[in-house]
Enzyme design. Structure first.
Site, PDB file in Angstrom:
ATOM      1  N   GLY A   1      12.101 -34.452  28.371  1.00  0.00           N
ATOM      2  CA  GLY A   1      12.169 -35.048  30.076  1.00  0.00           C
ATOM      3  C   GLY A   1      13.182 -36.128  30.171  1.00  0.00           C
TER       4      GLY A   1
ATOM      5  N   PHE B   1      40.943 -36.410   4.359  1.00  0.00           N
ATOM      6  CA  PHE B   1      41.653 -35.046   4.336  1.00  0.00           C
ATOM      7  C   PHE B   1      42.392 -34.724   5.603  1.00  0.00           C
ATOM      8  CE2 PHE B   1      41.470 -30.617   5.150  1.00  0.00           C
ATOM      9  CZ  PHE B   1      41.855 -29.880   4.200  1.00  0.00           C
TER      10      PHE B   1
ATOM     11  N   ALA C   1      49.136 -27.546  14.924  1.00  0.00           N
ATOM     12  CA  ALA C   1      48.465 -26.776  13.791  1.00  0.00           C
ATOM     13  C   ALA C   1      46.959 -27.013  13.801  1.00  0.00           C
ATOM     14  CB  ALA C   1      49.340 -26.885  12.732  1.00  0.00           C
ATOM     15  N   GLY C   2      46.197 -26.336  14.446  1.00  0.00           N
ATOM     16  CA  GLY C   2      44.733 -26.528  14.393  1.00  0.00           C
ATOM     17  C   GLY C   2      43.884 -25.409  13.687  1.00  0.00           C
ATOM     18  N   SER C   3      43.361 -24.479  14.565  1.00  0.00           N
ATOM     19  CA  SER C   3      42.904 -23.377  13.858  1.00  0.00           C
ATOM     20  C   SER C   3      43.902 -22.503  13.005  1.00  0.00           C
ATOM     21  CB  SER C   3      42.510 -22.269  14.923  1.00  0.00           C
ATOM     22  OG  SER C   3      41.513 -22.898  15.809  1.00  0.00           O
TER      23      SER C   3
ATOM     24  N   GLU D   1      34.295 -20.073  15.794  1.00  0.00           N
ATOM     25  CA  GLU D   1      34.926 -18.873  16.359  1.00  0.00           C
ATOM     26  C   GLU D   1      35.766 -18.493  14.809  1.00  0.00           C
ATOM     27  OE1 GLU D   1      35.098 -21.456  18.494  1.00  0.00           O
ATOM     28  OE2 GLU D   1      33.684 -20.862  19.809  1.00  0.00           O
TER      29      GLU D   1
ATOM     30  N   GLU E   1      36.147 -28.721  10.856  1.00  0.00           N
ATOM     31  CA  GLU E   1      36.293 -27.862   9.544  1.00  0.00           C
ATOM     32  C   GLU E   1      36.499 -26.337   9.990  1.00  0.00           C
ATOM     33  OE1 GLU E   1      34.421 -28.844   6.132  1.00  0.00           O
ATOM     34  OE2 GLU E   1      34.403 -31.179   6.423  1.00  0.00           O
TER      35      GLU E   1
HETATM   36  C1  LIG Z   1      35.735 -35.163  15.158  1.00  0.00           C
HETATM   37  C2  LIG Z   1      36.618 -34.312  14.296  1.00  0.00           C
HETATM   38  C3  LIG Z   1      37.289 -34.623  13.128  1.00  0.00           C
HETATM   39  C4  LIG Z   1      37.947 -34.077  12.612  1.00  0.00           C
HETATM   40  N1  LIG Z   1      38.335 -34.201  11.387  1.00  0.00           N
HETATM   41  C5  LIG Z   1      39.313 -33.516  10.736  1.00  0.00           C
HETATM   42  C6  LIG Z   1      39.865 -34.156   9.305  1.00  0.00           C
HETATM   43  O1  LIG Z   1      39.404 -35.158   8.802  1.00  0.00           O
HETATM   44  N2  LIG Z   1      40.818 -33.493   8.920  1.00  0.00           N
HETATM   45  C7  LIG Z   1      41.603 -32.567   9.536  1.00  0.00           C
HETATM   46  O2  LIG Z   1      42.652 -32.000   9.043  1.00  0.00           O
HETATM   47  N3  LIG Z   1      41.189 -31.856  10.792  1.00  0.00           N
HETATM   48  C8  LIG Z   1      40.252 -32.718  11.288  1.00  0.00           C
HETATM   49  N4  LIG Z   1      39.731 -32.286  12.648  1.00  0.00           N
HETATM   50  C9  LIG Z   1      40.676 -31.205  13.124  1.00  0.00           C
HETATM   51  C10 LIG Z   1      39.749 -29.811  13.307  1.00  0.00           C
HETATM   52  O3  LIG Z   1      39.555 -29.053  11.925  1.00  0.00           O
HETATM   53  C11 LIG Z   1      40.225 -28.905  14.413  1.00  0.00           C
HETATM   54  O4  LIG Z   1      40.068 -29.385  15.452  1.00  0.00           O
HETATM   55  C12 LIG Z   1      39.829 -27.510  14.243  1.00  0.00           C
HETATM   56  O5  LIG Z   1      40.217 -26.835  13.039  1.00  0.00           O
HETATM   57  C13 LIG Z   1      40.217 -26.749  15.461  1.00  0.00           C
HETATM   58  O6  LIG Z   1      41.592 -26.892  15.840  1.00  0.00           O
HETATM   59  P1  LIG Z   1      42.132 -27.370  17.252  1.00  0.00           P
HETATM   60  O7  LIG Z   1      41.201 -28.551  17.512  1.00  0.00           O
HETATM   61  O8  LIG Z   1      43.453 -27.537  17.137  1.00  0.00           O
HETATM   62  O9  LIG Z   1      41.674 -26.163  18.069  1.00  0.00           O
HETATM   63  P2  LIG Z   1      42.430 -25.005  18.561  1.00  0.00           P
HETATM   64  O10 LIG Z   1      42.979 -24.175  17.419  1.00  0.00           O
HETATM   65  O11 LIG Z   1      43.406 -25.257  19.651  1.00  0.00           O
HETATM   66  O12 LIG Z   1      41.524 -23.906  19.279  1.00  0.00           O
HETATM   67  C14 LIG Z   1      41.320 -23.892  20.742  1.00  0.00           C
HETATM   68  C15 LIG Z   1      39.930 -22.949  20.640  1.00  0.00           C
HETATM   69  O13 LIG Z   1      40.674 -21.573  20.340  1.00  0.00           O
HETATM   70  C16 LIG Z   1      39.726 -21.083  19.601  1.00  0.00           C
HETATM   71  N5  LIG Z   1      40.687 -20.199  18.712  1.00  0.00           N
HETATM   72  C17 LIG Z   1      42.005 -20.440  18.157  1.00  0.00           C
HETATM   73  N6  LIG Z   1      42.403 -19.559  17.433  1.00  0.00           N
HETATM   74  C18 LIG Z   1      41.702 -18.391  17.646  1.00  0.00           C
HETATM   75  C19 LIG Z   1      41.640 -17.414  17.318  1.00  0.00           C
HETATM   76  N7  LIG Z   1      42.432 -16.757  16.352  1.00  0.00           N
HETATM   77  N8  LIG Z   1      40.692 -16.304  17.644  1.00  0.00           N
HETATM   78  C20 LIG Z   1      39.582 -16.769  18.288  1.00  0.00           C
HETATM   79  N9  LIG Z   1      39.372 -18.009  18.983  1.00  0.00           N
HETATM   80  C21 LIG Z   1      40.491 -18.825  18.444  1.00  0.00           C
HETATM   81  C22 LIG Z   1      38.881 -22.019  18.857  1.00  0.00           C
HETATM   82  O14 LIG Z   1      37.953 -21.524  18.504  1.00  0.00           O
HETATM   83  C23 LIG Z   1      39.063 -22.960  19.896  1.00  0.00           C
HETATM   84  O15 LIG Z   1      37.729 -22.738  20.860  1.00  0.00           O
HETATM   85  C24 LIG Z   1      38.731 -33.006  13.399  1.00  0.00           C
HETATM   86  C25 LIG Z   1      38.496 -32.747  14.439  1.00  0.00           C
HETATM   87  C26 LIG Z   1      37.349 -33.417  15.106  1.00  0.00           C
HETATM   88  C27 LIG Z   1      36.736 -33.090  16.490  1.00  0.00           C
END
Ligand SMILES: Cc1cc2nc3c(=O)[nH]c(=O)nc-3n(C[C@H](O)[C@H](O)[C@H](O)COP(=O)(O)OP(=O)(O)OC[C@H]3O[C@@H](n4cnc5c(N)ncnc54)[C@H](O)[C@@H]3O)c2cc1C
Lengths: 428, 277, 372
Positions: free
Chosen positions: A383, A151, A158-160, A411, A407
């Site tokens: 330990g 997926f 584009a993460g969160s 937060e 996923e």
């Molecule tokens: C091992 C692993 C496997 C993954 N597998 C997949 C996959 O198969 N497919 C896929 O699509 N994605 C995958 N991901 C991506 C994962 O879904 C994203 O890492 C996650 O959604 C967070 O996005 P980011 O890493 O860009 O963090 P960011 O969005 O950059 O967030 C950084 C920090 O800011 C906080 N934050 C951001 N926005 C807000 C807000 N509005 N309010 C409060 N706090 C906020 C977050 O909680 C976090 O602490 C994977 C990630 C990992 C680590």
């Protein structure tokens, strides 16, 4: 509908056992059916004898994908749990999937991640939103365990805020042309079928402008980029995917054009429930080891289990397990109902969708944080022994933390829950 | 005669796997007063050793297109055990209830099982384990063979059907030979015979939703309960006791090694660790 | 049948009995009341040209029971060729008589031939107790025999007590993985048939002065009695995996070298069904092979006999030992403070090497002594 179990009545008593709570008129059904119990037992025994010894972490480079273990699990039918029997799955729903995910999570978080990326977010949405052709052509091999799924939503920018994805999909006759980059795609370099979210209409935004596509590994213009070198779940590979004029036939659009975001969010809901199940499995495994260790380790002539400080750790973890067990499986049953409506093409009430999202968010936070807490407690308890790699605790420490991130970070899950509260009020 | 006992097709070979339900010791209940255990209480599971006869039967299914019927005598949890065997790939289950048999009566159970086999539309071989947790279970195979006056194949491996008979490997004392024999056989299967297959998730689902288990009582089977009661009374049993954990006393030897080795060596020999010669 | 199948031996039996004043009473009792079941029988199973060791254990117990009842211990041996040579050993171990059923059909332990022979002679001589060593073959044989003779059968016996007044044998049985025991008996029918677990009774020391009868009996067997036809030999199934080995020598870091590990291997040649195993630290140092690793990341063992050499007993290793199942644990360690010594049944404070040298010598001598 699936067939029903045919119960056999006990010959001596004329009934199947002492009266159940339901029979007494005050039941709430928090018990597994005999079928589910057998599933759990055989899965556990299978994993213990066939898979656990294969779990080995490679600390160098980007880790080694556990091919042998995955193949065994696929043959065992572990990769098709929620898919109906007629499309090659086990037909045991989200509950069955969570039971299996829990057992896998107890053995290894990398395997649980491989299973989760394949089942919950890779394959399930194709079944839910796909047509008969998708179900036969794509879902069947995935469910039968001859193909692996993935997926891809997350992008460098584009993460969160997944709604801001940039990968483009442009229509060209009978095909769509994809351009862009996905990162953090679990199983990305191993998958035969990848569910990819791309912007099909930039004027419309996430709702209406995003479409879900199945990209097959040999499509021209698709390439696997770099593989992440992660601190934990190192045996699950996480890949960058590059789409450069990647041509996808229109038959590989899942759901309606423009409704890809619903596909993605629906997938993530169920995925979170099973992530929670995996974390619950990890908690149970840790509790077992902590009990064992505290009985066996003797200090000052007595087992360390004699100390209250140790006992409290055990009690606390037991409480967390009890809580999570109930909310995880209650939620899984809810997801089952929700998925059933979608798969059968029934209208889904908005309230149900919100309830599913909210509850899946809650169990994901609850169970992943319980696992994170448990591993810290275990390390403390063991330990120096815990710091050594022999007991797998230090690996667990690096693994469990990640469940709190993917996923949707915890937060973001809290955001989902609280938005619902503010909008809808106190929903109890 | 009454309606057919099983759905099995009389034109295809049929083999029977017999399983025994034993208590899951994790849930043992012990009477604190007497120290005796309550065998009717705990959950029963398909004992790992009972997967052996099922696996042997399934191998006949794979090789000779046989139908596999799983049989168990009514004991709590027997349905679950049969389901597990069905989930490995067996086709149908029979749960026999007698009311007269209790856990100690292996010979009576053998009788009930033998009579049921006789009632089947056909049967080419019966597989039964040599050991479950229960001490007398190992008599069941030999007893069934005697009651049916069938061939007895002790410690059978790789048993296959051919021309109305069986062939494979049998134990002659402690030696293994290849045999063939005309007519149906009762095969006892040792715990170390095969690596039994795991029930797949598909198998588990099918076992519960697509396979049938029939429950039969003595009337269905046209068996005289008094005869079973007589068999059952041949042996009597008293007191299931939990073996108390031995309090370990360590005996320490600080003598010169030759001296302690002599004492310890004699003891190991006396305790039979030098083996069968 | 013209004569009974004793043939010319019938008279010989009488003669012998007459000469043996001590036993004449029991014998006449046997002759006098043909409707009664008397004497204790032990089935003398032959394997690879030797009477199995468990048979002697049974004779020891049978002697004790028979003496309490004032009856004879008799063994039944089915074989071919010069099986007579085993008779003296059986007698010296405590048998009063050895019946030898000789037939080419007994060249192997044919299940049908042995069954037919036993049925025939048990019916004729009416022993009250019939003991077999417990194994797959004998369990099936005893059960089949019991059904044919319309009596009961008890298996996996670990102890036998006599209820003298009732002339009943009460059998202790172990089941449920050794966790439960119970008592069983065969109240009404005779003979009382039982198979006995190995090592339940002590093997008696041979008494060179003992004498007894050797009685050749005819077997009325024909090829038609054999239902199974042997068409070839089959290989022994591959040995037990380490996880199921009944005896294990576990070598730790203290074994010192690869050569040390190899030297300790001599024990496995003399102890029955014994396998080598090793620990994590010993594997890391290259002393023992990784596929024999016992512990948290290796194999879990559950032997009856465990010999640990230079193992300190840290939890990583102990995790791989099902200590509840070990009935004899010999720990050898140079350091008297080593925690493993307190866990073992037999703790030896010594360098392992001289101890093992001496132990191997002792065991060799014991083995020779036992092989009459
Ligand atoms: C091992 C692993 C496997 C993954 N597998 C997949 C996959 O198969 N497919 C896929 O699509 N994605 C995958 N991901 C991506 C994962 O879904 C994203 O890492 C996650 O959604 C967070 O996005 P980011 O890493 O860009 O963090 P960011 O969005 O950059 O967030 C950084 C920090 O800011 C906080 N934050 C951001 N926005 C807000 C807000 N509005 N309010 C409060 N706090 C906020 C977050 O909680 C976090 O602490 C994977 C990630 C990992 C680590």
């Amino acid at each position: 509908m699936e067939g029903q179990a045919r119960p056999v009545v006990d010959a001596r008593t004329g009934r199947a056992g002492p009266p159940t709570a339901e029979e007494l008129g005050h039941g709430m059904r928090f018990r597994l059916t005999p079928e589910q119990r057998l599933l759990k037992k055989t899965t556990r025994e299978f994993l213990e004898s066939e898979v656990r010894h294969l779990v080995k972490e490679d600390k160098h480079g980007h880790g080694v994908f556990p091919e042998a273990a995955v193949k065994k699990m696929q043959e065992q039918g572990i990769f098709g749990m929620p898919i109906p029997r007629k499309y090659g799955g086990a037909g045991m729903g989200e509950v069955g999937y969570c039971l299996v995910a829990e057992e896998v999570g107890a053995v290894d978080s990398s395997l649980a991640t491989i299973l989760g990326a394949h089942t919950g977010i890779g394959m399930a949405p194709i079944w839910l939103f796909g047509n008969e052709d998708h179900r036969e052509r794509i879902v069947r091999p995935l469910a039968e365990g001859t193909a692996l799924g993935a997926f891809a939503l997350t992008e460098p920018t584009a993460g969160s805020d997944a709604a801001r994805i940039k990968t483009r999909a442009d229509r060209d006759g009978d095909e769509w042309v994809l351009n862009g980059r996905k990162i953090w795609c679990s199983n990305g370099d191993r998958a035969d079928y990848i569910l990819v979210m791309a912007v099909s209409d930039p004027t419309l935004g996430a709702h209406g402008g995003v479409t879900a596509f199945v990209v097959e590994k040999d499509f021209p213009g698709f390439q696997v980029g770099s593989i992440e070198d992660k601190m934990g779940i190192r045996s699950s590979s996480t890949a960058e995917l590059v789409f450069q004029d990647c041509r996808v036939p229109k038959e590989n659009v899942i759901g309606k054009v423009g409704e890809g975001f619903i596909v993605a969010l629906t997938a993530l809901d169920g995925g979170r429930a099973s992530l929670a199940a995996g974390a619950l499995g990890a908690c149970k495994e840790l509790l077992g080891r902590m009990i064992d260790f505290s009985r066996k380790r003797r200090r000052a002539g007595r087992p360390i289990a004699d100390n209250q400080a140790v006992q409290w750790k055990l009690a606390e973890l037991a409480i967390k397990i009890f809580q999570n067990q109930h909310i995880v499986y209650d939620t899984a049953q809810l997801v089952d109902r929700y998925y059933h409506l979608i798969a059968e093409g029934h209208p889904v009430p908005r309230a149900l969708r919100d309830e599913v999202s909210r509850k899946c968010a809650m169990v994901k936070v609850s169970a992943s944080e319980a696992a994170g807490w448990a591993i810290e407690q275990a390390l403390e308890l063991f330990g120096a022994a815990g710091v050594r790699d022999a007991w797998d605790l230090e690996r667990g420490f690096r693994d469990e933390i990640i469940i709190e991130i993917f996923e949707g970070t915890n937060e973001i899950q809290r955001l989902i829950i609280s938005r619902d509260l503010i909008k809808g009020g106190n929903f109890w | 005669m009454s309606p057919p006992l099983v759905k099995a097709d009389a034109r295809r070979p049929l083999v029977v796997a017999i399983i025994n339900q034993v208590p899951d010791l994790t849930y043992l209940r012990i009477d604190p007063g007497t120290g005796e255990i309550d065998l009717d209480e705990p959950d029963r599971v398909l004992h790992p050793n009972d997967r052996q006869p099922v696996e042997s039967a399934l191998r006949v299914k794979d090789a000779d297109d046989a139908q596999v019927l799983v049989m168990a005598v009514d004991r709590q949890g027997a349905e679950e055990g049969i389901r597990e065997a069905l989930s490995m790939g067996a086709d149908e289950g029979l749960l026999l209830s007698s009311g007269a048999t209790r856990h100690s009566d292996a010979l009576a159970r053998a009788n009930l099982l033998a009579h049921t086999v006789r009632h089947l539309p056909r049967c080419d071989a019966v597989f039964v384990g040599t050991e479950t947790m229960e001490p007398d279970w190992s008599t069941v195979g030999g007893a069934i063979a005697a009651i049916l006056d069938w061939n007895l194949v002790p410690g059978g491996r790789e048993v296959r059907l051919k021309d109305g008979g069986t062939h494979g490997v049998a134990m002659y004392g402690a030696a293994f030979v290849r045999y063939k024999a005309a007519g149906p056989a009762v095969v006892t299967v040792r715990p170390d015979t095969h690596k039994p297959r795991w029930p797949t998730t598909w198998g588990v689902r099918d076992a519960y939703r697509d396979r049938t288990i029939q429950a039969l009582n003595l009337t269905d089977l046209e068996i005289d309960g008094r005869m079973l009661a007589r068999m059952a009374s041949l042996t009597e049993t008293r007191g299931q006791r939990v073996v108390r954990e031995r309090k370990k006393e360590t005996e320490t030897f600080t003598d010169p090694p030759e001296v302690s080795a002599r004492v310890i060596g004699k003891r190991l020999a006396r305790d039979g660790y030098l083996g069968g010669f | 049948m013209a004569d009974d199948e004793l043939g010319g031996w019938g008279a010989f039996v009488q003669e012998q009995d007459a000469m043996d004043a001590e036993r004449s009473q029991a014998a006449s009792e046997r002759e006098a009341r043909p409707d009664e079941w008397r004497n204790v029988w032990v089935y003398a199973e032959v394997r690879d040209d030797h009477v199995r060791s468990s048979v002697y254990e049974l004779i020891g117990k049978a002697r004790e029971l028979a003496d309490a009842l004032g009856v004879r211990v008799e063994t039944f041996l089915a074989g071919t060729g010069d099986v007579d040579r085993h008779a003296q050993a059986l007698i010296k171990a405590g048998a009063d008589a050895v019946y030898i059923a000789k037939s080419p059909l007994h060249a192997r332990q044919d299940p049908d031939a042995v069954h037919a022979s036993l049925v025939h002679h048990v019916r004729r001589r009416r022993p009250e107790l019939l003991l077999f060593g417990q194994n797959t073959f004998n369990d099936a044989l005893a059960a089949r025999l019991a059904v044919t003779l319309d009596t009961g059968c008890v298996t996996r016996v670990s102890g036998i007590r006599l209820e003298t007044s009732e002339r009943l044998f009460v059998f202790d049985q172990v089941g449920y993985g050794g966790r439960l025991e119970r008592s069983s008996w065969i109240p009404k029918a005779k003979p009382q048939v039982a198979t006995v677990l190995r090592r339940s009774f002590t093997r008696p020391l041979p008494d060179p002065t003992r004498t007894g009868q050797v009685i050749d009996v005819m077997t009325e067997l024909g090829h038609e009695d054999l239902r199974l036809q042997v068409v070839g030999e089959a290989p022994e199934p591959a040995g037990l995996p380490l996880s199921q080995a009944p005896a294990v020598v576990l070598c730790g870091k203290g074994i010192g070298s690869k050569e040390g590990y190899a030297a300790a291997g001599r024990l496995t040649e003399i102890i029955h069904d014994c396998q080598m195993a090793t620990t994590r630290s010993s594997v890391d140092l290259g002393f023992g092979p990784a596929d024999r690793l016992v512990g948290i990341h290796g194999i879990r063992i559950a032997p009856r006999l465990l010999i640990t050499l230079g193992v300190s007993g840290d939890l990583d290793t102990l995790e791989g030992i099902d200590t509840d199942r070990v009935s004899t644990w010999v720990a050898v360690d140079r350091d008297p403070e080593s925690p493993i010594l307190a866990m073992a049944d037999i703790a030896v404070v010594s360098d392992w090497e001289p101890f093992i040298d001496a132990l191997v010598e002792t065991l060799k001598a014991e083995k020779r002594a036992l092989t009459f």
